[in-house]
Motif scaffolding. Structure first.
Motif, PDB file in Angstrom:
ATOM      1  N   ARG A 186       0.843  -1.187   0.000  1.00 54.94           N
ATOM      2  CA  ARG A 186       0.000   0.000   0.000  1.00 54.94           C
ATOM      3  C   ARG A 186       0.886   1.248   0.000  1.00 54.94           C
ATOM      4  O   ARG A 186       1.822   1.368   0.786  1.00 54.94           O
ATOM      5  N   ILE A 187       0.589   2.178  -0.887  1.00 56.09           N
ATOM      6  CA  ILE A 187       1.330   3.443  -0.998  1.00 56.09           C
ATOM      7  C   ILE A 187       0.405   4.581  -0.582  1.00 56.09           C
ATOM      8  O   ILE A 187      -0.742   4.654  -1.024  1.00 56.09           O
ATOM      9  N   ARG A 188       0.922   5.453   0.256  1.00 55.78           N
ATOM     10  CA  ARG A 188       0.193   6.664   0.618  1.00 55.78           C
ATOM     11  C   ARG A 188       1.161   7.831   0.539  1.00 55.78           C
ATOM     12  O   ARG A 188       2.257   7.779   1.097  1.00 55.78           O
ATOM     13  N   LEU A 189       0.791   8.858  -0.177  1.00 54.52           N
ATOM     14  CA  LEU A 189       1.645  10.046  -0.294  1.00 54.52           C
ATOM     15  C   LEU A 189       1.568  10.814   1.021  1.00 54.52           C
ATOM     16  O   LEU A 189       0.489  11.036   1.553  1.00 54.52           O
ATOM     17  N   ALA A 190       2.731  11.202   1.550  1.00 53.57           N
ATOM     18  CA  ALA A 190       2.793  11.786   2.885  1.00 53.57           C
ATOM     19  C   ALA A 190       3.279  13.226   2.875  1.00 53.57           C
ATOM     20  O   ALA A 190       3.881  13.685   3.827  1.00 53.57           O
ATOM     21  N   GLY A 191       3.061  13.957   1.803  1.00 46.58           N
ATOM     22  CA  GLY A 191       3.453  15.360   1.764  1.00 46.58           C
ATOM     23  C   GLY A 191       4.825  15.561   1.154  1.00 46.58           C
ATOM     24  O   GLY A 191       5.359  14.700   0.460  1.00 46.58           O
ATOM     25  N   LEU A 192       5.408  16.718   1.440  1.00 45.01           N
ATOM     26  CA  LEU A 192       6.699  17.086   0.877  1.00 45.01           C
ATOM     27  C   LEU A 192       7.734  17.279   1.979  1.00 45.01           C
ATOM     28  O   LEU A 192       7.410  17.688   3.089  1.00 45.01           O
ATOM     29  N   THR A 193       8.990  17.011   1.656  1.00 46.60           N
ATOM     30  CA  THR A 193      10.085  17.279   2.582  1.00 46.60           C
ATOM     31  C   THR A 193      10.418  18.759   2.518  1.00 46.60           C
ATOM     32  O   THR A 193       9.864  19.508   1.710  1.00 46.60           O
ATOM     33  N   SER A 194      11.359  19.193   3.361  1.00 48.89           N
ATOM     34  CA  SER A 194      11.752  20.607   3.351  1.00 48.89           C
ATOM     35  C   SER A 194      12.457  20.978   2.057  1.00 48.89           C
ATOM     36  O   SER A 194      12.503  22.149   1.683  1.00 48.89           O
ATOM     37  N   LEU A 195      12.994  19.978   1.345  1.00 53.70           N
ATOM     38  CA  LEU A 195      13.647  20.244   0.061  1.00 53.70           C
ATOM     39  C   LEU A 195      12.665  20.167  -1.109  1.00 53.70           C
ATOM     40  O   LEU A 195      13.047  20.358  -2.248  1.00 53.70           O
ATOM     41  N   GLY A 196      11.412  19.844  -0.813  1.00 57.70           N
ATOM     42  CA  GLY A 196      10.399  19.803  -1.853  1.00 57.70           C
ATOM     43  C   GLY A 196      10.221  18.440  -2.499  1.00 57.70           C
ATOM     44  O   GLY A 196       9.487  18.313  -3.467  1.00 57.70           O
ATOM     45  N   GLU A 197      10.879  17.410  -1.960  1.00 58.12           N
ATOM     46  CA  GLU A 197      10.711  16.068  -2.511  1.00 58.12           C
ATOM     47  C   GLU A 197       9.496  15.409  -1.873  1.00 58.12           C
ATOM     48  O   GLU A 197       9.152  15.684  -0.730  1.00 58.12           O
ATOM     49  N   GLN A 198       8.890  14.505  -2.608  1.00 55.70           N
ATOM     50  CA  GLN A 198       7.674  13.853  -2.148  1.00 55.70           C
ATOM     51  C   GLN A 198       7.997  12.728  -1.173  1.00 55.70           C
ATOM     52  O   GLN A 198       8.853  11.890  -1.447  1.00 55.70           O
ATOM     53  N   LYS A 199       7.311  12.710  -0.018  1.00 52.16           N
ATOM     54  CA  LYS A 199       7.461  11.629   0.946  1.00 52.16           C
ATOM     55  C   LYS A 199       6.411  10.570   0.636  1.00 52.16           C
ATOM     56  O   LYS A 199       5.277  10.899   0.308  1.00 52.16           O
ATOM     57  N   ILE A 200       6.811   9.301   0.752  1.00 51.41           N
ATOM     58  CA  ILE A 200       5.910   8.192   0.453  1.00 51.41           C
ATOM     59  C   ILE A 200       5.888   7.257   1.651  1.00 51.41           C
ATOM     60  O   ILE A 200       6.940   6.862   2.158  1.00 51.41           O
TER      61      ILE A 200
END
Length: 141
Positions: A89-103
């Motif tokens: 299961r994949i859930r997108l968890a927002g962005l890091t401080s550098l703008g990369e996507q957290k999964i």
């Protein structure tokens, strides 16, 4: 008038001249100014956020290893498409401080937080090595 010296001559003291910047010998020392600290390494994600989800991809893979070629392909599709596929299961968890996507990737036993594309690609390369070590067929789409 005569000045009488109360001390005998053999015990007379020498007078030392002092300036305003000299510190008396019996006074407590003043706090030293803060010296520049050594360049410290930046704390890891787990040290900065101790109650957060684990980020160790290899540890997660040991607990949630694909048991067949089909599960391996489901995990690869989930990581590439960033969507839930099969038991992973994949859930997108927002962005890091550098703008990369957290999964947030959840398997059978546990979950792992993937903080960058670099970590996601590392997991995909590790899956490729796993496929070779298990002697599963080549990946074809």
């Amino acid at each position: 008038m005569t000045c009488s010296n109360s001390m005998p001559p053999e015990q007379s003291r020498t007078i030392v001249s002092r300036s305003l910047w000299d510190e008396p010998e019996n006074s407590p020392s003043l706090p030293q100014t803060a010296q520049p600290a050594k360049a410290e390494r930046r704390k890891s994600y787990r040290q900065r956020y101790p109650d957060s989800l684990p980020t160790d991809v290899l540890e997660w893979l040991q607990l949630n290893r694909p048991q067949s070629y089909e599960e391996l392909m489901d995990l690869r599709r989930a990581l590439y498409a960033r969507r839930t596929t099969g038991v992973y299961r994949i859930r997108l968890a927002g962005l890091t401080s550098l703008g990369e996507q957290k999964i947030l990737l959840t398997g059978r036993a546990s979950a792992v937080l993937i903080l960058s594309d670099k970590a996601r690609h590392f997991l995909l390369r590790t899956l490729c090595r796993l496929r070779k070590s298990e002697r599963w067929p080549p990946i074809r789409y």
